[in-house]
Design a protein around this motif. Structure first.
Motif, PDB file in Angstrom:
ATOM      1  N   HIS A   1      -4.019 -11.047  -1.371  1.00 29.61           N
ATOM      2  CA  HIS A   1      -3.705 -11.912  -0.235  1.00 29.61           C
ATOM      3  C   HIS A   1      -4.904 -12.752   0.185  1.00 29.61           C
ATOM      4  O   HIS A   1      -4.735 -13.870   0.670  1.00 29.61           O
ATOM      5  N   ALA A   2      -6.112 -12.223  -0.001  1.00 31.50           N
ATOM      6  CA  ALA A   2      -7.312 -13.002   0.338  1.00 31.50           C
ATOM      7  C   ALA A   2      -7.384 -14.235  -0.542  1.00 31.50           C
ATOM      8  O   ALA A   2      -7.723 -15.337  -0.084  1.00 31.50           O
ATOM      9  N   GLY A   3      -7.051 -14.075  -1.840  1.00 30.56           N
ATOM     10  CA  GLY A   3      -7.056 -15.218  -2.740  1.00 30.56           C
ATOM     11  C   GLY A   3      -5.978 -16.224  -2.395  1.00 30.56           C
ATOM     12  O   GLY A   3      -6.196 -17.444  -2.423  1.00 30.56           O
TER      13      GLY A   3
ATOM     14  N   VAL B   1       0.833  -1.205   0.000  1.00 33.09           N
ATOM     15  CA  VAL B   1       0.000   0.000   0.000  1.00 33.09           C
ATOM     16  C   VAL B   1       0.867   1.254   0.000  1.00 33.09           C
ATOM     17  O   VAL B   1       0.645   2.190  -0.778  1.00 33.09           O
ATOM     18  N   VAL B   2       1.859   1.287   0.864  1.00 35.55           N
ATOM     19  CA  VAL B   2       2.727   2.461   0.978  1.00 35.55           C
ATOM     20  C   VAL B   2       3.494   2.684  -0.326  1.00 35.55           C
ATOM     21  O   VAL B   2       3.568   3.805  -0.852  1.00 35.55           O
ATOM     22  N   ALA B   3       4.057   1.612  -0.874  1.00 36.39           N
ATOM     23  CA  ALA B   3       4.840   1.737  -2.104  1.00 36.39           C
ATOM     24  C   ALA B   3       3.952   2.083  -3.296  1.00 36.39           C
ATOM     25  O   ALA B   3       4.290   2.947  -4.114  1.00 36.39           O
ATOM     26  N   GLY B   4       2.815   1.434  -3.398  1.00 38.86           N
ATOM     27  CA  GLY B   4       1.947   1.622  -4.552  1.00 38.86           C
ATOM     28  C   GLY B   4       1.283   2.977  -4.616  1.00 38.86           C
ATOM     29  O   GLY B   4       0.902   3.456  -5.692  1.00 38.86           O
TER      30      GLY B   4
ATOM     31  N   LEU C   1      -4.616   5.539  -0.086  1.00 39.74           N
ATOM     32  CA  LEU C   1      -4.078   4.328   0.539  1.00 39.74           C
ATOM     33  C   LEU C   1      -5.094   3.194   0.475  1.00 39.74           C
ATOM     34  O   LEU C   1      -4.744   2.034   0.210  1.00 39.74           O
ATOM     35  N   TYR C   2      -6.356   3.538   0.707  1.00 45.04           N
ATOM     36  CA  TYR C   2      -7.392   2.493   0.718  1.00 45.04           C
ATOM     37  C   TYR C   2      -7.551   1.863  -0.662  1.00 45.04           C
ATOM     38  O   TYR C   2      -7.748   0.640  -0.776  1.00 45.04           O
ATOM     39  N   ALA C   3      -7.477   2.681  -1.711  1.00 43.18           N
ATOM     40  CA  ALA C   3      -7.593   2.142  -3.067  1.00 43.18           C
ATOM     41  C   ALA C   3      -6.498   1.115  -3.336  1.00 43.18           C
ATOM     42  O   ALA C   3      -6.746   0.054  -3.933  1.00 43.18           O
ATOM     43  N   GLU C   4      -5.279   1.405  -2.884  1.00 45.54           N
ATOM     44  CA  GLU C   4      -4.188   0.442  -3.025  1.00 45.54           C
ATOM     45  C   GLU C   4      -4.409  -0.763  -2.128  1.00 45.54           C
ATOM     46  O   GLU C   4      -4.105  -1.905  -2.495  1.00 45.54           O
ATOM     47  N   GLN C   5      -4.970  -0.509  -0.957  1.00 42.43           N
ATOM     48  CA  GLN C   5      -5.174  -1.582   0.011  1.00 42.43           C
ATOM     49  C   GLN C   5      -6.165  -2.623  -0.500  1.00 42.43           C
ATOM     50  O   GLN C   5      -5.991  -3.823  -0.257  1.00 42.43           O
ATOM     51  N   VAL C   6      -7.199  -2.179  -1.196  1.00 43.35           N
ATOM     52  CA  VAL C   6      -8.190  -3.115  -1.728  1.00 43.35           C
ATOM     53  C   VAL C   6      -7.518  -4.125  -2.650  1.00 43.35           C
ATOM     54  O   VAL C   6      -7.787  -5.337  -2.580  1.00 43.35           O
ATOM     55  N   GLN C   7      -6.645  -3.639  -3.523  1.00 43.05           N
ATOM     56  CA  GLN C   7      -5.955  -4.539  -4.442  1.00 43.05           C
ATOM     57  C   GLN C   7      -5.056  -5.513  -3.681  1.00 43.05           C
ATOM     58  O   GLN C   7      -5.032  -6.714  -3.977  1.00 43.05           O
TER      59      GLN C   7
END
Length: 342
Positions: free
Chosen positions: A278-280, A238-241, A267-273
């Motif tokens: 990781h969920a998969g 998230v931080v890098a993206g 940050l949240y937009a990156e976090q969703v991806q």
């Protein structure tokens, strides 16, 4: 040299509405905090601490600190403020519309001139002044009569126009410059877009979603961060993206609160991806609480520290509550989209 602020800004101090608010101990000054050089001179100061530091040899000497309570612990009446700091560059007041009986229409510097002039012509303006930038306006007006006609909006602190050109402050800090608006800027004739403050409020309230702040309270976060699988990798991604996508403070006229919420959104937009990936891989899902904690952890890494971050909201750190608020807002949006697709 003796300074008499009442002589410098006679319209402000003589204004009946300002005189009504004057005895309320929610006044201070706005400035740049010593530990927050990017605060843009808009941070409400703990004026009691400031005055203690002005005394020679006082143990409180040191950098300015932000007001952390909304009472006489940090704040004072307008009369006390003027007497103590006659050379103050501004006066900051914490507006509480339900008890003060007024709201503030805050017109931003980038508001189109014709729309700004239209707002200046709204009937019932009690006090109108230019903002700190010199390009925006503050309009103090009676609390709208239809405030409670929109239950989902009545308890919001701020109602913003969708382009960010103006907003109605209901429960919020306002920095008074005391500089009255040139009457010629409003032009002549009645306003064309909104006939009254009630019309303006209705337009913003109808577009407002159910309070994200209220929903944030429904997201329960433990006192300590739980063990979230893949947390370290998600936060790092998230931080890098988001590094090249975060907007600058100057994009928000140095309004730290708005800028921080924008950063949280990025940050949240990156976090969703990252979460989906990781969920998969882990065949699991992340709860709203997990998402708030992950977003908070990323925010702590990228946002400069400031005094406000030491405060609490809903019994948790300020930034964690802001993260929960944004997660709640995004969930509300997703639910609205799913309903609209049915």
């Amino acid at each position: 040299m003796t300074v008499d602020p009442l002589a410098l800004f006679p319209e402000f101090y003589a204004n009946p509405t300002i005189q009504t608010l004057a005895p309320v101990r929610r006044w201070t000054v706005s400035g740049r905090l010593g530990d927050d050089p990017a605060s843009g001179h808009k941070a409400p100061i703990d004026v009691r601490h400031l005055l203690e530091g002005c005394r020679p040899g006082c143990q409180h000497e040191g950098p300015l600190r932000g007001a952390f309570t909304l009472d006489s612990t940090c704040l004072m009446s307008l009369g006390e403020l003027v007497a103590a700091l006659p050379k103050a560059a501004n006066h900051a007041y914490y507006l509480q519309s339900h008890s003060d009986g007024v709201v503030v229409v805050d017109v931003e510097p980038d508001c189109p001139p014709d729309l700004a002039a239209d707002l200046l012509r709204l009937p019932g303006v009690l006090w109108a002044e230019t903002s700190m930038s010199g390009r925006g306006y503050h309009l103090v007006m009676p609390r709208p009569k239809n405030l409670h006609d929109f239950p989902h909006a009545a308890h919001k602190r701020v109602l913003r126009e969708r382009n960010g050109w103006f907003e109605i402050l209901l429960d919020h800090w306002i920095t008074f410059t005391r500089r009255p608006v040139d009457t010629g800027l409003a032009g002549e004739g009645p306003p064309t877009r909104f006939a009254s403050l009630e019309d303006l409020y209705a337009a913003l309230a109808e577009n407002a979603r159910a309070s994200a702040a209220g929903s944030a309270g429904e997201i329960v976060t433990d006192e300590d961060m739980p063990d979230i699988p893949g947390a370290h990798d998600i936060v790092a991604a998230v931080v890098a993206g988001s590094e090249d996508r975060r907007k600058d403070l100057s994009d928000f006229d140095h309004d730290r609160s708005r800028w921080e919420f924008s950063v949280l959104g990025t940050l949240y937009a990156e976090q969703v991806q990252a979460m989906n990936l990781h969920a998969g891989m882990r065949q699991r899902s992340y709860s709203a609480s997990d998402q708030a904690w992950l977003l908070y952890t990323a925010a702590v890494e990228v946002l400069p520290k400031r005094a406000k971050h030491t405060e609490t909201r809903n019994g948790r750190p300020y930034l964690l509550d802001r993260a929960a608020s944004l997660v709640a807002d995004r969930q509300t949006r997703a639910q609205e989209r799913s309903v609209g697709d049915v």
